[in-house]
Design a protein around this motif. Structure first.
Motif, short mmCIF file in Angstrom:
data_model
loop_
_atom_site.label_atom_id
_atom_site.label_comp_id
_atom_site.label_asym_id
_atom_site.label_seq_id
_atom_site.Cartn_x
_atom_site.Cartn_y
_atom_site.Cartn_z
N LEU A 127 -26.93 15.77 63.90
CA LEU A 127 -25.84 15.52 64.83
C LEU A 127 -24.49 15.76 64.15
O LEU A 127 -23.59 16.38 64.72
N VAL A 128 -24.36 15.27 62.92
CA VAL A 128 -23.13 15.48 62.16
C VAL A 128 -22.91 16.97 61.92
O VAL A 128 -21.82 17.50 62.14
N ALA A 129 -23.94 17.67 61.50
CA ALA A 129 -23.85 19.10 61.21
C ALA A 129 -23.49 19.93 62.43
O ALA A 129 -22.86 20.99 62.31
N ALA A 130 -23.85 19.46 63.61
CA ALA A 130 -23.59 20.20 64.85
C ALA A 130 -22.12 20.19 65.24
O ALA A 130 -21.68 20.99 66.06
N ASP A 131 -21.34 19.28 64.68
CA ASP A 131 -19.91 19.18 64.99
C ASP A 131 -19.13 19.63 63.75
O ASP A 131 -19.11 18.91 62.74
N PRO A 132 -18.49 20.80 63.78
CA PRO A 132 -17.82 21.32 62.57
C PRO A 132 -16.79 20.37 61.97
O PRO A 132 -16.72 20.23 60.74
N ALA A 133 -15.99 19.70 62.79
CA ALA A 133 -14.98 18.78 62.26
C ALA A 133 -15.64 17.58 61.59
O ALA A 133 -15.20 17.13 60.52
N TRP A 134 -16.69 17.06 62.20
CA TRP A 134 -17.41 15.91 61.65
C TRP A 134 -18.06 16.30 60.33
O TRP A 134 -17.96 15.58 59.33
N ALA A 135 -18.72 17.44 60.31
CA ALA A 135 -19.39 17.91 59.09
C ALA A 135 -18.39 18.14 57.96
O ALA A 135 -18.64 17.76 56.81
N ALA A 136 -17.25 18.76 58.29
CA ALA A 136 -16.24 19.03 57.26
C ALA A 136 -15.68 17.73 56.70
O ALA A 136 -15.48 17.60 55.48
N HIS A 137 -15.42 16.76 57.58
CA HIS A 137 -14.89 15.48 57.11
C HIS A 137 -15.92 14.74 56.25
O HIS A 137 -15.57 14.17 55.21
N ALA A 138 -17.18 14.75 56.66
CA ALA A 138 -18.23 14.08 55.88
C ALA A 138 -18.31 14.68 54.48
O ALA A 138 -18.43 13.95 53.48
N GLU A 139 -18.23 15.99 54.40
CA GLU A 139 -18.29 16.65 53.08
C GLU A 139 -17.05 16.33 52.25
O GLU A 139 -17.15 16.05 51.05
N ALA A 140 -15.88 16.34 52.88
CA ALA A 140 -14.63 16.09 52.16
C ALA A 140 -14.51 14.67 51.62
O ALA A 140 -13.81 14.43 50.65
N THR A 141 -15.19 13.72 52.26
CA THR A 141 -15.07 12.32 51.84
C THR A 141 -16.34 11.77 51.19
O THR A 141 -16.46 10.56 50.99
N ALA A 142 -17.26 12.65 50.87
CA ALA A 142 -18.54 12.21 50.29
C ALA A 142 -18.37 11.45 48.98
O ALA A 142 -19.21 10.63 48.61
N ASP A 143 -17.26 11.70 48.27
CA ASP A 143 -17.05 11.03 46.98
C ASP A 143 -16.44 9.63 47.12
O ASP A 143 -16.35 8.89 46.13
N ILE A 144 -16.05 9.23 48.31
CA ILE A 144 -15.52 7.88 48.50
C ILE A 144 -16.70 6.91 48.52
O ILE A 144 -17.66 7.11 49.28
N PRO A 145 -16.65 5.86 47.69
CA PRO A 145 -17.78 4.93 47.65
C PRO A 145 -18.05 4.28 49.00
O PRO A 145 -17.14 4.06 49.81
N THR A 146 -19.31 3.95 49.22
CA THR A 146 -19.72 3.26 50.43
C THR A 146 -19.44 1.77 50.27
O THR A 146 -19.67 1.19 49.21
N ALA A 147 -18.92 1.16 51.32
CA ALA A 147 -18.58 -0.27 51.29
C ALA A 147 -19.81 -1.12 51.04
O ALA A 147 -20.90 -0.81 51.52
N SER A 148 -19.60 -2.19 50.30
CA SER A 148 -20.67 -3.14 50.04
C SER A 148 -20.11 -4.56 50.19
O SER A 148 -18.89 -4.76 50.22
N LEU A 149 -21.00 -5.51 50.26
CA LEU A 149 -20.56 -6.90 50.34
C LEU A 149 -19.77 -7.29 49.10
O LEU A 149 -18.86 -8.12 49.17
N ALA A 150 -20.08 -6.69 47.97
CA ALA A 150 -19.34 -6.98 46.74
C ALA A 150 -17.87 -6.63 46.88
O ALA A 150 -17.01 -7.29 46.28
N ASP A 151 -17.56 -5.60 47.66
CA ASP A 151 -16.15 -5.25 47.88
C ASP A 151 -15.43 -6.34 48.64
O ASP A 151 -14.27 -6.67 48.32
N LEU A 152 -16.08 -6.95 49.62
CA LEU A 152 -15.46 -8.07 50.35
C LEU A 152 -15.33 -9.31 49.47
O LEU A 152 -14.35 -10.03 49.54
N GLU A 153 -16.34 -9.56 48.66
CA GLU A 153 -16.27 -10.71 47.76
C GLU A 153 -15.13 -10.55 46.77
O GLU A 153 -14.45 -11.51 46.43
N TRP A 154 -14.90 -9.32 46.29
CA TRP A 154 -13.82 -9.02 45.34
C TRP A 154 -12.44 -9.20 45.97
O TRP A 154 -11.50 -9.63 45.32
#
Length: 193
Positions: A46-73
Motif C-alpha cells: 500500500l505504501v509503495a503504491a503511493d509515490p509520495a508515501w513511499a518517498a517519505h517513508a524512504e527519506a525518514t527511514a533513519d529516524i528512530p521508532t518511538a518507544s515507551l523509553a522515549d516517553l519515560e525519558w
C-alpha cells in the motif's frame, strides 16, 4: 534542562515538517530533544503504491521508532498526526494504546494535527489525542485560541510534504510554551522537594 520527545506519524511529510519545527523550537528554548516516528502499520504494498508515501517513508527511514523509553525519558512530549474523520492516525493511536504500562502522570504534553483540507477533522483531532493525556494525568498545554490553531490544512495547491508557514509558526509557539511550562513545573517541584 528539560527533555522533550517529539513523537509523530506522517505519511506524506506534512506532519514530519511540523515535527521538525517542534524540534528546532525546543532546542532553541534550551531543551534536549528526541525526534521519533511511530511504526508504520500500513502494508508495504500500500505504501509503495503511493509515490509520495513511499518517498517519505524512504527519506525518514533513519529516524528512530518511538518507544515507551522515549516517553519515560521525557519531561514533556509533543505528538503530531494527520487527521482523518476527526481522528488521529491509527499508527499514533496504536502507540498511545501501549502506554498503559508506564506512568506519564505529571508530564507536560501537547499535540499538533495536519488535515488534508477544510473540514477534514483537525478541530476534532486535537481533543481526540487529549483523551489519552487525560487518562495519563498529564499536564496538557492547549493550543492558543487567538493564534492560529496548532494545525495545518493542506490546500489543493500544496504538494504532499508541504506545511504552510503559519502552521510552522504555530507549532514553534506551542513548543516554546510546552518547554516553558515544563521548565516552570520542574523548578517548582525542585523548590518544594
Amino acid at each position: 534542562m528539560i527533555n522533550v520527545a517529539v513523537i509523530y506519524y506522517s505519511s506524506n511529510g506534512s506532519v514530519h515538517r511540523l515535527a521538525q519545527a517542534a524540534v528546532t523550537a525546543a532546542e532553541r528554548a534550551g531543551a534536549r530533544v528526541r525526534l521519533r516516528r511511530v511504526a508504520e502499520l500500513a502494508p508495504p504494498g500500500l505504501v509503495a503504491a503511493d509515490p509520495a508515501w513511499a518517498a517519505h517513508a524512504e527519506a525518514t527511514a533513519d529516524i528512530p521508532t518511538a518507544s515507551l523509553a522515549d516517553l519515560e525519558w521525557a519531561d514533556a512530549a509533543l505528538f503530531g498526526t494527520p487527521s482523518g474523520f476527526g481522528q488521529p492516525a491509527a499508527q499514533l493511536r496504536r502507540f498511545l494504546d501501549t502506554t498503559g504500562e508506564i506512568c506519564c502522570r505529571g508530564k507536560v504534553v501537547s499535540s499538533f494535527v495536519c488535515a488534508a483540507g477544510p473540514h477534514a477533522g483537525y478541530e476534532a483531532g486535537l481533543p481526540a489525542l487529549d483523551n489519552a493525556f487525560y487518562h495519563w494525568g498529564a499536564v496538557i498545554v492547549p493550543t492558543l485560541r487567538r493564534a492560529p490553531a496548532q494545525t495545518s490544512t493542506q490546500t489543493p495547491e500544496e504538494e504532499p510534504g508541504d506545511a504552510c508557514a503559519e502552521s510552522i509558526a504555530a507549532v514553534d509557539a506551542q513548543t516554546r510554551r510546552v518547554v516553558g511550562v515544563a521548565t516552570a513545573l520542574g523548578r517548582r517541584l525542585l523548590a518544594t522537594a
